[in-house]
Design a protein around this motif. Structure first.
Motif, PDB file in Angstrom:
ATOM      1  N   MET A   1      39.130  40.752  35.209  1.00 37.69           N
ATOM      2  CA  MET A   1      38.753  40.660  36.619  1.00 37.69           C
ATOM      3  C   MET A   1      37.414  41.374  36.825  1.00 37.69           C
ATOM      4  SD  MET A   1      40.955  41.763  39.995  1.00 37.69           S
ATOM      5  CE  MET A   1      42.293  40.655  39.574  1.00 37.69           C
ATOM      6  N   ASP A   2      36.460  40.711  37.523  1.00 41.78           N
ATOM      7  CA  ASP A   2      35.136  41.307  37.671  1.00 41.78           C
ATOM      8  C   ASP A   2      35.154  42.424  38.710  1.00 41.78           C
ATOM      9  OD1 ASP A   2      34.882  40.199  40.265  1.00 41.78           O
ATOM     10  OD2 ASP A   2      34.124  38.325  39.450  1.00 41.78           O
ATOM     11  N   THR A   3      34.065  43.181  38.707  1.00 44.21           N
ATOM     12  CA  THR A   3      33.978  44.356  39.577  1.00 44.21           C
ATOM     13  C   THR A   3      34.086  43.991  41.046  1.00 44.21           C
ATOM     14  OG1 THR A   3      32.592  45.473  37.942  1.00 44.21           O
ATOM     15  CG2 THR A   3      32.548  46.339  40.185  1.00 44.21           C
ATOM     16  N   ASN A   4      33.451  42.910  41.449  1.00 43.16           N
ATOM     17  CA  ASN A   4      33.478  42.526  42.868  1.00 43.16           C
ATOM     18  C   ASN A   4      34.903  42.249  43.336  1.00 43.16           C
ATOM     19  OD1 ASN A   4      30.712  42.768  43.104  1.00 43.16           O
ATOM     20  ND2 ASN A   4      30.294  40.588  42.740  1.00 43.16           N
ATOM     21  N   ARG A   5      35.696  41.568  42.480  1.00 41.95           N
ATOM     22  CA  ARG A   5      37.074  41.279  42.878  1.00 41.95           C
ATOM     23  C   ARG A   5      37.922  42.551  42.910  1.00 41.95           C
ATOM     24  NH1 ARG A   5      39.986  39.942  46.182  1.00 41.95           N
ATOM     25  NH2 ARG A   5      42.003  38.931  45.816  1.00 41.95           N
ATOM     26  N   LEU A   6      37.655  43.474  41.976  1.00 35.59           N
ATOM     27  CA  LEU A   6      38.368  44.746  41.993  1.00 35.59           C
ATOM     28  C   LEU A   6      38.108  45.502  43.287  1.00 35.59           C
ATOM     29  CD1 LEU A   6      37.894  46.032  38.330  1.00 35.59           C
ATOM     30  CD2 LEU A   6      40.040  45.319  39.394  1.00 35.59           C
ATOM     31  N   ILE A   7      36.853  45.507  43.707  1.00 29.97           N
ATOM     32  CA  ILE A   7      36.499  46.188  44.956  1.00 29.97           C
ATOM     33  C   ILE A   7      37.176  45.512  46.141  1.00 29.97           C
ATOM     34  CG2 ILE A   7      34.588  46.715  46.527  1.00 29.97           C
ATOM     35  CD1 ILE A   7      32.824  47.076  44.038  1.00 29.97           C
ATOM     36  N   THR A  49      46.877  37.144  43.696  1.00 28.89           N
ATOM     37  CA  THR A  49      45.882  37.663  42.766  1.00 28.89           C
ATOM     38  C   THR A  49      46.531  38.363  41.583  1.00 28.89           C
ATOM     39  OG1 THR A  49      44.294  37.965  44.570  1.00 28.89           O
ATOM     40  CG2 THR A  49      43.880  39.192  42.533  1.00 28.89           C
ATOM     41  N   LEU A  50      47.582  39.145  41.869  1.00 31.82           N
ATOM     42  CA  LEU A  50      48.255  39.910  40.809  1.00 31.82           C
ATOM     43  C   LEU A  50      49.313  39.100  40.077  1.00 31.82           C
ATOM     44  CD1 LEU A  50      48.756  43.296  42.711  1.00 31.82           C
ATOM     45  CD2 LEU A  50      46.941  42.715  41.097  1.00 31.82           C
ATOM     46  N   SER A  51      49.595  37.914  40.591  1.00 33.59           N
ATOM     47  CA  SER A  51      50.648  37.067  40.002  1.00 33.59           C
ATOM     48  C   SER A  51      51.967  37.831  39.917  1.00 33.59           C
ATOM     49  CB  SER A  51      50.237  36.565  38.606  1.00 33.59           C
ATOM     50  OG  SER A  51      49.057  35.784  38.680  1.00 33.59           O
ATOM     51  N   ALA A  52      52.296  38.530  40.996  1.00 34.76           N
ATOM     52  CA  ALA A  52      53.509  39.344  41.029  1.00 34.76           C
ATOM     53  C   ALA A  52      54.076  39.379  42.441  1.00 34.76           C
ATOM     54  CB  ALA A  52      53.218  40.770  40.559  1.00 34.76           C
ATOM     55  N   LYS A  53      55.380  39.258  42.550  1.00 33.83           N
ATOM     56  CA  LYS A  53      56.063  39.408  43.830  1.00 33.83           C
ATOM     57  C   LYS A  53      56.236  40.886  44.116  1.00 33.83           C
ATOM     58  CE  LYS A  53      58.359  37.347  47.246  1.00 33.83           C
ATOM     59  NZ  LYS A  53      57.703  36.418  48.184  1.00 33.83           N
ATOM     60  N   LEU A  54      55.682  41.365  45.215  1.00 34.71           N
ATOM     61  CA  LEU A  54      55.716  42.792  45.535  1.00 34.71           C
ATOM     62  C   LEU A  54      56.815  43.148  46.537  1.00 34.71           C
ATOM     63  CD1 LEU A  54      51.890  43.473  45.875  1.00 34.71           C
ATOM     64  CD2 LEU A  54      53.314  43.528  43.825  1.00 34.71           C
ATOM     65  N   LEU A  55      57.047  42.241  47.482  1.00 33.57           N
ATOM     66  CA  LEU A  55      58.029  42.506  48.533  1.00 33.57           C
ATOM     67  C   LEU A  55      58.916  41.283  48.725  1.00 33.57           C
ATOM     68  CD1 LEU A  55      55.719  44.131  51.248  1.00 33.57           C
ATOM     69  CD2 LEU A  55      57.380  45.340  49.838  1.00 33.57           C
ATOM     70  N   GLU A  56      60.206  41.538  48.918  1.00 33.29           N
ATOM     71  CA  GLU A  56      61.134  40.489  49.332  1.00 33.29           C
ATOM     72  C   GLU A  56      61.253  40.573  50.847  1.00 33.29           C
ATOM     73  OE1 GLU A  56      62.324  38.199  47.560  1.00 33.29           O
ATOM     74  OE2 GLU A  56      62.098  38.925  45.494  1.00 33.29           O
TER      75      GLU A  56
END
Length: 307
Positions: A1-7, A49-56
């Motif tokens: 992931m590039d710096t701009n997307r991290l920011i 973006t993270l390809s992860a479910k964080l909250l139900e």
């Protein structure tokens, strides 16, 4: 992931932490001054973006997933690092001010630390202290703890450690009890005595004694168990039997003659003994309030004969 997307991710990570802390999109939106739908869209983008479910999401509440818990801990660490950066550029880095949250075992907090609190607050009027009586494991970052005190032979790895002294376990009984039942001479004599223990676990009535190469493991019994040191000491002083305590708990009672030492030539193994370990998270920019608190406690405990 590039710096701009991290920011670009950083605001979304901050929003995720606030939503979890507040317990709902509605409460978080009110705190941030935006709409719940806007926050929901930000969280959806973060999950994508993270390809992860964080909250139900349910109609009644939000439930954080296992992936979400790990990411939340990282967000909490990022929040703490940001707070430290802000403090470094503020007067708080020089002038002791702001809030400190301190956690310690109940008896140690009440008997040893509490007498230091008022003089410390008088000396540093711009500092606010929040004290938490905690005997179990503590996650400093996720629970917002600045300093934790532990009585242990195994301090937590990954935290800064300052040794402040030693605590050992001791047995005692009232003079009346000893006059009636006799003084134990060996750990195995405790089989014939009433004993007071914590009653927290199924094994804390099993006491281990060590002297030179000799070891005795003794399952004790008695009519009274309580996991409150002062209440247990009161029971001992009232003649209910022989109790086991961190030595700072019975220091005054021994000095006044209200209790007598029992088997004091033996070392007792168990919880709530070992090093007095003051621990806090590693930081390059220690706030002045944390520095003066650590120095204050260290200086006063050096005058307090714990063992």
């Amino acid at each position: 992931m590039d710096t701009n997307r991290l920011i670009a991710l950083m605001p979304e990570l901050a929003v995720f932490k606030i939503v979890v802390d507040e317990g709902s999109f509605t409460a978080a939106a009110k705190k941030l001054g935006v709409t719940p739908s806007a926050l929901s869209k930000q969280l959806s983008r973060l999950e994508q973006t993270l390809s992860a479910k964080l909250l139900e999401r349910t109609t009644r509440k939000l439930v954080i997933t296992e992936s979400g818990k790990g990411i939340y801990n990282q967000c909490a660490a990022l929040h703490e690092a940001t707070r430290q950066i802000v403090e470094f550029t503020s007067s708080e880095h020089v002038t002791p001010s702001g809030s400190l949250t301190i956690a310690a075992p109940k008896a140690f907090l009440s008997i040893v630390l509490q007498p230091m609190v008022l003089p410390f607050l008088t000396q540093y009027p711009d500092i606010q202290l929040k004290l938490k009586a905690r005997d179990g494991d503590i996650d400093l970052i996720s629970e917002g703890i600045d300093v934790v005190f532990r009585l242990t032979e195994k301090p937590t790895e990954g935290l800064v450690l300052k040794h402040l002294g030693k605590v050992s376990l001791s047995l005692c009984a009232s003079p009346d009890y000893i006059a009636q039942r006799g003084m134990p001479e060996q750990p195995t004599d405790l089989y014939q005595h009433d004993c007071l223990y914590l009653g927290e676990t199924t094994t804390d009535h099993i006491w281990e004694f060590v002297k030179d190469d000799e070891i005795h493991t003794v399952p004790v019994h008695g009519r009274y168990a309580v996991n409150h040191s002062q209440m247990r000491l009161r029971g001992v002083m009232d003649g209910l039997g022989i109790g086991i305590f961190p030595d700072f708990v019975i220091k005054k009672a021994l000095a006044s003659g209200d209790v007598l030492p029992v088997l004091d030539d033996w070392t007792i193994k168990g919880n709530y003994q070992g090093d007095i370990a003051l621990q806090f998270a590693q930081t390059k920019f220690m706030p002045a309030r944390l520095r003066v608190f650590i120095d204050y406690v260290a200086a006063h405990l050096s005058k307090y004969t714990v063992s």
